[in-house]
Every structure is written in C-alpha cells, then in structure tokens.
Design an enzyme around this catalytic site. Structure first.
Site, PDB file in Angstrom:
ATOM      1  NE  ARG A  43      -3.663   2.091   2.786  1.00 33.74           N
ATOM      2  CZ  ARG A  43      -3.379   3.238   3.426  1.00 33.74           C
ATOM      3  NH1 ARG A  43      -2.173   3.453   3.910  1.00 33.74           N
ATOM      4  NH2 ARG A  43      -4.311   4.154   3.565  1.00 33.74           N
ATOM      5  CB  SER A 114     -12.002  -0.784   2.798  1.00 37.25           C
ATOM      6  OG  SER A 114     -10.680  -1.227   2.950  1.00 37.25           O
ATOM      7  CE  LYS A 143      -8.991   4.958   4.918  1.00 43.76           C
ATOM      8  NZ  LYS A 143      -8.601   4.970   3.516  1.00 43.76           N
TER       9      LYS A 143
HETATM   10  N1  3NM Z   1      -7.803   1.490   6.438  1.00 42.09           N
HETATM   11  P1  3NM Z   1      -2.718   1.105  11.507  1.00 42.09           P
HETATM   12  S1  3NM Z   1      -7.757   2.183   8.872  1.00 42.09           S
HETATM   13  C1  3NM Z   1      -5.412   1.449   5.766  1.00 42.09           C
HETATM   14  O1  3NM Z   1     -10.732   2.038   8.402  1.00 42.09           O
HETATM   15  C2  3NM Z   1      -6.477   1.653   6.759  1.00 42.09           C
HETATM   16  O2  3NM Z   1     -10.599   1.238   6.400  1.00 42.09           O
HETATM   17  C3  3NM Z   1      -8.610   1.742   7.485  1.00 42.09           C
HETATM   18  O3  3NM Z   1      -3.165   1.410  10.016  1.00 42.09           O
HETATM   19  C4  3NM Z   1     -10.091   1.684   7.427  1.00 42.09           C
HETATM   20  O4  3NM Z   1      -2.641  -0.373  11.655  1.00 42.09           O
HETATM   21  C5  3NM Z   1      -6.272   2.034   8.085  1.00 42.09           C
HETATM   22  O5  3NM Z   1      -1.356   1.741  11.572  1.00 42.09           O
HETATM   23  C6  3NM Z   1      -4.942   2.291   8.728  1.00 42.09           C
HETATM   24  O6  3NM Z   1      -3.705   1.751  12.419  1.00 42.09           O
HETATM   25  C7  3NM Z   1      -4.432   1.126   9.507  1.00 42.09           C
END
Ligand code: 3NM
Length: 219
Positions: A43, A114, A143
């Site tokens: 990503r 998602s 994000k």
């Molecule tokens: N998508 P971390 S939250 C890529 O809610 C992504 O759909 C999300 O990163 C969603 O593990 C997110 O560092 C970030 O919190 C996840």
C-alpha cells in the site's frame, strides 16, 4: 484457495508501503514473514509515496520475498500494477472502481474490499468480494481520511446477520487488542503500524499471531 484457506491466510495481514517505516521496507517485510505474518498488502500511499518505476521496483522486490515464502501478495488500489505483476490479489476501498468492474479486470485473483456500513458490505459481497476489511476498529494515525472509530460493532453486526464472508478488522490494532477483534467474529487482523514501526517486526508479528490464534481456538 478455498474459503477455509483464505480465513487462515487472513489471520495476520500485514500492510506496508515505504512511507510506513524508517527501515528498508524489504528488511521489515522479511522480519515480519519470519515472525509469522500470513498475507501481505503493498500500500504505497500518503506523503512521500513512491511513484512510477520506483514504486514498481519496490513492489517487485516485496512480491519476490512473499513468493519465496509462500505468502500471498496483494496490491492496494493499483489494479494495473496488480495485473502487470500478476499479484495474488487486490484490495480496494469505496473510492475506487466498483467491485464488479474490478472483479472483471482481475479474474479469479483475490479481491478484498474496505467497507464501513452493512449496506456497503452487502453490495461488496454481491459484486464478488472474497473478503471484507472493516474499520477503523480503534483510533489510527495512519489513514488521514479514516472514518469514525467503530470498535467491533460492525463485525458483530455482519455476523449476526449471518454473513459468513471472511473478515479482517483494521485500524489501531496491535497484539494487545487483536484478540477482541477475532472474538467479535473477524478471521484476522490487518495492521500497519503495529509491525512496520515495531522495534522488532519479527516479535510484533509473532505476538499478533499468538493473540489471534488464542481466540480462534476459543471460538
Ligand atoms: N484502512 P494502523 S484504517 C489502511 O478504516 C487503513 O478502512 C482503514 O493502520 C479503514 O494499523 C487504516 O497503523 C490504517 O492503524 C491502519
């Protein structure tokens, strides 16, 4: 891959691009694989994200590492790249091309989507998603345009509705809270920071796998 195999492959789903780590990405992935991650997503997003040939070269390197270890390699959003590299799958969000169009472009590669509501989940399943990513379960700094934190409520809700599609939770997940996500009905957890920023990505992956497995056995 059967659905049972996919559920197992989703247990510890590591996601990373070059902006997510100060270490060489290849080294982080190698350690994460040694620690027991079960699937990987490239990503390459956010500030300082690589573009063009630099992005493709990194993707190829990470894919080779995955292949050497039998770890499925998934590409986020960039369907052309996934097809060009013959990746194992793609993961898309609600802002990307419609699920059925992506399915038509990738044939039987894995397709993850998602979703943030029951309606989005139902549509994704109807249009050919293989698994769903639900989040953010916990607060995340990774994000920038993340939706409101929803805990495990949507995971529970989809299971209550009888949806048995493979599900991973995402957002702010680490070994200390991963069990809760699986106990709520997820097959696994997706993480960026918990592994990419860990002092030891190997140990972080091991701890996540253990946390997920302890709940799978209970369930
Ligand atoms: N998508 P971390 S939250 C890529 O809610 C992504 O759909 C999300 O990163 C969603 O593990 C997110 O560092 C970030 O919190 C996840």
């Amino acid at each position: 891959m059967t659905q049972g195999e996919l559920r197992k492959a989703l247990q510890v789903y590591f996601i990373m691009g070059s902006p997510n780590t100060e270490q060489p990405a290849l080294q982080v992935l190698e350690e994460a694989i040694a620690g027991g991650i079960t699937i990987f997503q490239f990503r390459e997003k956010g500030r300082h994200a690589l573009k063009g040939e630099a992005k493709r070269a990194l993707a190829r390197g990470l894919q080779q590492l995955c292949r050497a270890h039998g770890i499925p390699f998934i590409v986020n959003d960039d369907i052309d790249l996934a097809v060009a590299l013959d990746a194992d799958g793609v993961h898309i969000g609600q802002e990307d091309e419609p699920v059925d169009q992506v399915r038509a472009r990738i044939g039987n590669k894995l397709l993850g989507v998602s979703v943030h509501t029951v309606e989005e989940a139902k549509l994704a399943v109807a249009q050919g998603a293989d698994y769903l990513g639900l989040g953010p379960v916990f607060p995340t700094g990774t994000k920038e345009d993340a939706k409101e934190v929803q805990g495990v409520s949507l995971i529970q809700k989809l299971r209550e509705l009888g949806m048995d599609i493979p599900i991973v939770g995402i957002g702010g997940i680490h070994a200390g809270n991963a069990g809760e996500v699986v106990a709520a009905g997820a097959d696994g957890v997706s993480v960026i920071t918990a592994i990419s920023q860990a002092g030891s990505p190997l140990k972080a992956a091991q701890d996540l796998l253990e946390a997920v497995n302890s709940q799978v056995r209970k369930g």
